[in-house]
Design a protein around this motif. Structure first.
Motif, short mmCIF file in Angstrom:
data_model
loop_
_atom_site.label_atom_id
_atom_site.label_comp_id
_atom_site.label_asym_id
_atom_site.label_seq_id
_atom_site.Cartn_x
_atom_site.Cartn_y
_atom_site.Cartn_z
N GLN A 98 15.81 -11.50 -21.77
CA GLN A 98 16.62 -12.11 -20.72
C GLN A 98 16.19 -13.57 -20.56
OE1 GLN A 98 16.98 -9.80 -17.14
NE2 GLN A 98 17.38 -11.60 -15.89
N ALA A 99 17.14 -14.44 -20.37
CA ALA A 99 16.84 -15.85 -20.16
C ALA A 99 16.16 -16.07 -18.83
CB ALA A 99 18.12 -16.68 -20.23
N ALA A 100 15.33 -17.09 -18.78
CA ALA A 100 14.63 -17.50 -17.56
C ALA A 100 14.92 -18.99 -17.33
CB ALA A 100 13.13 -17.27 -17.72
N PRO A 101 14.75 -19.46 -16.09
CA PRO A 101 15.00 -20.88 -15.82
C PRO A 101 14.25 -21.83 -16.75
CG PRO A 101 14.80 -19.68 -13.76
CD PRO A 101 14.42 -18.72 -14.86
N ILE B 6 22.04 -19.10 -15.37
CA ILE B 6 21.05 -18.02 -15.51
C ILE B 6 20.90 -17.26 -14.20
CG2 ILE B 6 18.60 -17.55 -15.89
CD1 ILE B 6 18.67 -19.93 -17.93
N ALA B 7 20.85 -17.99 -13.09
CA ALA B 7 20.71 -17.35 -11.78
C ALA B 7 21.94 -16.51 -11.44
CB ALA B 7 20.48 -18.41 -10.70
N GLU B 8 23.13 -17.02 -11.73
CA GLU B 8 24.37 -16.32 -11.40
C GLU B 8 24.62 -15.11 -12.29
OE1 GLU B 8 27.33 -19.37 -11.69
OE2 GLU B 8 26.65 -20.35 -9.84
N ARG C 41 21.08 -13.83 -22.55
CA ARG C 41 19.99 -13.42 -23.45
C ARG C 41 19.65 -14.57 -24.38
NH1 ARG C 41 17.85 -8.29 -22.12
NH2 ARG C 41 19.21 -7.77 -20.39
N VAL C 42 18.37 -14.64 -24.73
CA VAL C 42 17.92 -15.65 -25.68
C VAL C 42 17.20 -14.99 -26.84
CG1 VAL C 42 17.74 -17.49 -23.96
CG2 VAL C 42 15.75 -16.05 -24.44
#
Length: 159
Positions: free
Chosen positions: A5-8, A43-45, A51-52
């Motif tokens: 999962q992507a993160a800020p 990413i927040a929404e 995904r990365v």
């Protein structure tokens, strides 16, 4: 390779990959580059729907999905986006990202994933076809980039 999962903290790398395609490619008709802040908001929404792919700690691609069209009748139809660093293409990262994003989409009740692909992007069309997407429409000259009109190919996969 790791899919997560992507993160800020990934925003700058996602923006770099996306902006390369915006400035130089025919996969998107957009000509306005993405800011890190826009990516952080996305990413927040979207949460799990971003995904990365990482290889040896370096982000090499991303995939996400969002609403295809407004209105409650389209709530289970989503349009996805996938971009890879050019050096990562052809090594399985795209397939791995699509498997991951399809799994998330199914878990979230998505029925159809839509791909809007620039008609000049033969590799993107072939990639999606190999993953079970079917061409369902071609819209001539609906996009404009690099001083010329471009076609949009619509493909979909029923999950």
């Amino acid at each position: 390779m790791n899919i997560r999962q992507a993160a800020p903290k990934d925003a700058w790398a996602i923006a770099a990959i996306w902006n390369r395609e915006i400035s130089d490619g025919v996969s998107t008709f957009n000509s306005v580059e993405k800011s890190d802040a826009e990516i952080v908001r996305m990413i927040a929404e979207r949460g799990t729907a971003v995904r990365v792919a990482e290889d040896e700690g370096q982000l090499i691609g991303f995939a996400t999905y969002g609403p295809f069209r407004g209105g409650i009748g389209y709530a289970q139809s989503m349009e996805h986006t996938i971009y890879l660093d050019p050096a990562a293409r052809g090594h399985g990262a795209g397939r791995a990202l699509m498997r991951a994003i399809e799994k998330v989409a199914r878990a979230n009740g998505v029925h159809v994933l839509v791909a809007g692909i620039g008609g000049e992007n033969a590799a993107g069309i072939a990639f999606h076809s190999a993953l079970g997407f079917e061409e369902v429409g071609r819209m001539p000259e609906v996009g404009r980039k690099f001083g010329r009109w471009m076609d949009l190919v619509l493909m979909q996969k029923i999950l």
